[in-house]
Every structure is written in C-alpha cells, then in structure tokens.
Design an enzyme around this catalytic site. Structure first.
Site, PDB file in Angstrom:
ATOM      1  N   ARG A  14       0.820  -1.213   0.000  1.00 10.08           N
ATOM      2  CA  ARG A  14       0.000   0.000   0.000  1.00 10.08           C
ATOM      3  C   ARG A  14       0.857   1.267   0.000  1.00 10.08           C
ATOM      4  O   ARG A  14       0.463   2.271  -0.598  1.00 10.08           O
ATOM      5  CB  ARG A  14      -0.953  -0.019   1.185  1.00 10.08           C
ATOM      6  CG  ARG A  14      -2.070  -1.007   0.923  1.00 10.08           C
ATOM      7  CD  ARG A  14      -3.038  -1.118   2.051  1.00 10.08           C
ATOM      8  NE  ARG A  14      -4.291  -1.703   1.552  1.00 10.08           N
ATOM      9  CZ  ARG A  14      -5.296  -2.049   2.327  1.00 10.08           C
ATOM     10  NH1 ARG A  14      -5.222  -1.884   3.634  1.00 10.08           N
ATOM     11  NH2 ARG A  14      -6.390  -2.563   1.809  1.00 10.08           N
ATOM     12  N   LYS A  67     -19.298 -17.312   0.750  1.00  6.48           N
ATOM     13  CA  LYS A  67     -20.761 -17.223   0.786  1.00  6.48           C
ATOM     14  C   LYS A  67     -21.397 -16.529  -0.411  1.00  6.48           C
ATOM     15  O   LYS A  67     -20.915 -15.518  -0.881  1.00  6.48           O
ATOM     16  CB  LYS A  67     -21.180 -16.459   2.049  1.00  6.48           C
ATOM     17  CG  LYS A  67     -20.889 -17.232   3.316  1.00  6.48           C
ATOM     18  CD  LYS A  67     -21.266 -16.423   4.519  1.00  6.48           C
ATOM     19  CE  LYS A  67     -21.159 -17.263   5.778  1.00  6.48           C
ATOM     20  NZ  LYS A  67     -21.382 -16.439   6.986  1.00  6.48           N
ATOM     21  N   GLY A  84      -9.618  -9.336  -0.651  1.00  6.16           N
ATOM     22  CA  GLY A  84      -8.483  -9.569   0.242  1.00  6.16           C
ATOM     23  C   GLY A  84      -7.904 -10.971   0.153  1.00  6.16           C
ATOM     24  O   GLY A  84      -6.694 -11.158  -0.002  1.00  6.16           O
ATOM     25  N   GLY A 111     -12.823  -4.143   0.319  1.00  5.44           N
ATOM     26  CA  GLY A 111     -14.214  -3.696   0.369  1.00  5.44           C
ATOM     27  C   GLY A 111     -14.546  -2.706  -0.738  1.00  5.44           C
ATOM     28  O   GLY A 111     -15.606  -2.789  -1.369  1.00  5.44           O
TER      29      GLY A 111
END
Ligand code: ADP
Ligand code: MG
Length: 396
Positions: A38, A200, A353, A376
C-alpha cells in the site's frame, strides 16, 4: 475511460499545501511494516506532487484504534519510515493529527517537503465524519487529494470531509483503480470471463448480479458453489450452505440463461469429513457428495474445465478463492485457476483480500495486469455502487 473526476494533473499544486489522504493501513509486526504494497501504491502521486513543488501533507488510518488517543502499536511512524526508505526522500513525521503540533509542522513546510500526520483514527470523530475534524484537516491544505482507494467507500472525516472546504482531486492510484474496476463493465475486451468464489453467496450476491450484466462466462467455485448445487437439486452433504439463498442462487442461474451468459459450476469436488488442517481430501462428482462429507475445493476435472475457459479469455476478473486455499491439501483448485489466469494473455484484474493473498501465496502477482489494493472498495465498485470518497471529488 471510465473515470469522470478531476485528478492531480488538473490541479495547481506549485508551492501549494496539498493535503492528501492515502491508504497506509499496512500490517505491522513489532513496529516493522511486513507488507509495503500500500505504501508503494501511493508513491506515484507523492512523487508527482514533490516534483511539482507541492508541500505534501499525508494522512491515513492504520488498524482499528479505540479512538481515545495515541496507541503506540498503531502509530503511522513505521509507514512514514517505509515511505522514506522506498523513495529515498526525506519524510517528516508529526506525532499529532488535529492539534497545534500538527498545525505547526504544516506551517514549517517548504515546497517539495513531505509530512506524514499521525493516525487519523486516534480520534473517534474521524469515523463519525465529524465536521470539526474535516475543518481542522482542511485548514492544513490549499488543495485536497484523495488517493486512498482502500477507504474510498467509507464516508469518514479524512476521506470525504476536506472536499467540502477545498478543491478536491483524485490521485493516480484512485484513478487507476476506479478506471480498471469500472472498465470491465463499460467496454471489456471479449470474451470476458468472471471468476467468483469465496465462502458465501450472501456476501457476493451484488457482485454476481452485476457481473452477469457484463461477463460472457461466469465461473463459480468456493463454498458458494454448494448453495448453487442446492438450487440445481443436488444434495451437498455437510458443505457450507445458505438455505435462505438457494432461491436467489436459482434466480441467478435463470438470469444468466436469459442473458446468454455461460455459467460454469464445479463438476467434481475435493471433499473431507471435517474442516481442519488434518482433514484428508477425496474426489467426488458434484451430484454424488456423500451426506457426511463437505466440499473443500474444486476437483481435478473442474480445474481443467475452468483453465480451458480462462485460456480463451481476453478479460478476466477474479474474486474469491476456489477452495479452502489456506490449507495446502485444498489449495489446488485456487492455484490452478490462478496459474491459468497468469498464463493467459488476457487483461487480468484481481479483487478481494483473500484472492489477493492467494495470488501472492502462489507467487503470481507480477503476472497479473491489476491487483486491487482495496478489498471492500473494490467489491463495492464491482457491485456497481458509487464510492462516497470519489463522489466528493470535482467532476472532470
Ligand atoms: P475475498 O476476500 O477474495 O473476497 P472471500 O472472503 O469471499 O474472498 O472468501 C475467502 C474464504 O472463502 C477463504 O477463507 C476460504 O477458505 C473460504 N472458502 C473457499 N472455499 C470454501 C469452501 N468450499 N468451504 C468453506 N470455505 C471456503
Ligand atoms: Mg475475504
């Protein structure tokens, strides 16, 4: 070009104080940065600003502080030191964010200087997007730049706040991320193959739904595959399943069929009798999963089928591992898909991620066209949502 906001190229930064929100939310161990991805990703914009004679003021969050003041283990100092090490620039650091010390450090800056402020989340007003915080931060700058893609989906003080008081521009990382991740919906080179896995259906429904609007082929793997199996009438033993989402999964299959999007589901699976490091895998076809077994990975026939589909792609978007790749005996499916993407000539875009962790684990990161720095935020873009941080910037 899918990016519609002004960028630092449009800003007059010569001799100006440029307040920039970066994403220096790096992992630390004993005060040392263990993954500098990052920090590296923010360098092009920092370099541009320095070379254009700006006084550069950087701010970021790191981790999840209590919001009650300084916490030494969550200081941004190691990130500032990493920036100095990677660029060779002198990087100043001030152990303050909203107080007098920070204001003094800003006032002392000369053109070309770089200053890093302390963790913006040491004050809980940051996450509440308190206007006082925004005003204080804005007072440090003449111009605001947002380059923190990883937090651009959060309407927090340092992300959206200063844009209310200062002309606000995108940094190069933010521009590239948004451009790349929205570009797959605007005008992808075809065939466009989307690969979605992970645990999921419920957490990926928006992603699946939007990808079906754009992709030619949708490959499904991971734990979510079993809810799709239920929708097809298979039994899935003790595999991860979401009974409440079977109907939505069925709707998704129907929508794909109506739109002429090809959906690939696993034809065989690696199953185990329990979830654990010591679990042993065995291979079964998708319509023959025993009652006392759970699906842990895609099987060998599926690996080949998926690799073949990926081979013919011109654009690939991948989010979500094909199996429980953290355990070596269930990593083969994720690795096979990852290698197929790496070996293909396609434009490859990786988001999420765990998927990024998988690409790194297999050492294939430099074979990918773009690896998103935001988990996200990248998912929200792929769901077709607007990011509050981006919305607040000046329109191009
Ligand atoms: P990303 O972070 O890339 O968006 P997710 O968070 O959606 O991915 O999913 C990653 C997780 O899904 C991993 O921890 C992985 O172990 C889990 N997973 C993959 N396949 C299965 C499976 N068959 N059963 C249970 N968990 C699975
Ligand atoms: Mg994840």
């Amino acid at each position: 070009m899918a990016f519609t906001k002004k960028t630092v190229r449009d800003a007059d930064v010569d001799g100006k104080r440029v307040l920039m929100r970066v994403d220096f939310n790096v992992p630390l161990k004993d005060g040392v940065v263990t993954d500098d991805t990052r920090v590296r990703a923010a360098i092009p914009t920092i370099q541009y600003l320095k070379e254009h004679n700006a006084k550069v003021i950087l701010m970021s969050h790191l981790g999840r502080p209590d919001g009650t003041g300084f916490q030494p283990e969550l200081s941004l100092r190691p990130a500032a030191e990493k920036l100095a090490e990677l660029t060779g620039y002198e990087v100043k650091f001030v152990e303050d964010t909203y107080g007098e010390k920070a204001a003094e450090a800003v006032a002392a800056l000369e053109p070309g200087d770089i200053l890093v402020l302390e963790n913006v989340r040491f004050d809980k007003r940051e996450k509440k997007n308190d206007p006082e915080i925004a005003k204080t931060l804005a007072s440090y700058g003449d111009v605001f730049v947002l380059d923190a893609f990883g937090t651009a989906h959060r309407a927090q003080g340092s992300v959206v706040g200063p844009a209310a008081y200062l002309p606000a521009y995108a940094g190069f990382l933010l521009e590239k991320e948004v451009d790349t991740l929205t570009g797959i919906f605007a005008d992808p080179e075809r065939p466009f193959v989307a690969i979605v896995g992970g645990s999921k259906v419920s957490s990926k429904i928006g992603v699946l739904d939007h990808l079906i609007d754009s992709a030619d082929t949708l490959i499904i793997g991971g734990g979510m595959a079993y809810t799709f199996f239920l929708a097809k009438g298979y039994t899935v033993g003790s595999s991860l399943k979401e009974e409440d989402w079977v109907e939505r999964a069925g709707d998704m299959l129907k929508k794909a069929e109506d739109k002429g999007v090809k959906i690939l589901l696993p034809v065989d699976n690696v199953v185990a009798d329990h979830f654990g490091e010591d679990a042993e895998g065995e291979i079964v076809d998708s319509d023959k999963i025993p009652d006392d077994r759970m699906g842990m990975d895609i099987g060998p026939k599926t690996r080949e089928l998926y690799a073949e589909a990926i081979k013919g792609a011109k654009t690939v978007f991948w989010n979500g591992p094909m199996g429980v790749f953290e355990m070596d005996q269930f990593a083969a499916g994720t690795e096979a898909v990852c290698r197929a993407v790496a070996d293909s000539d396609c434009t490859s875009i990786i988001g999420g991620g765990d998927s990024v962790a998988a690409v790194n684990k297999f050492g294939l990161a430099d074979k990918m066209s773009w690896i998103s720095t935001g988990g996200g935020a990248s998912m929200e873009l792929v769901e077709g949502k607007a990011l509050p941080g981006v919305e607040a910037l000046l329109d191009a």
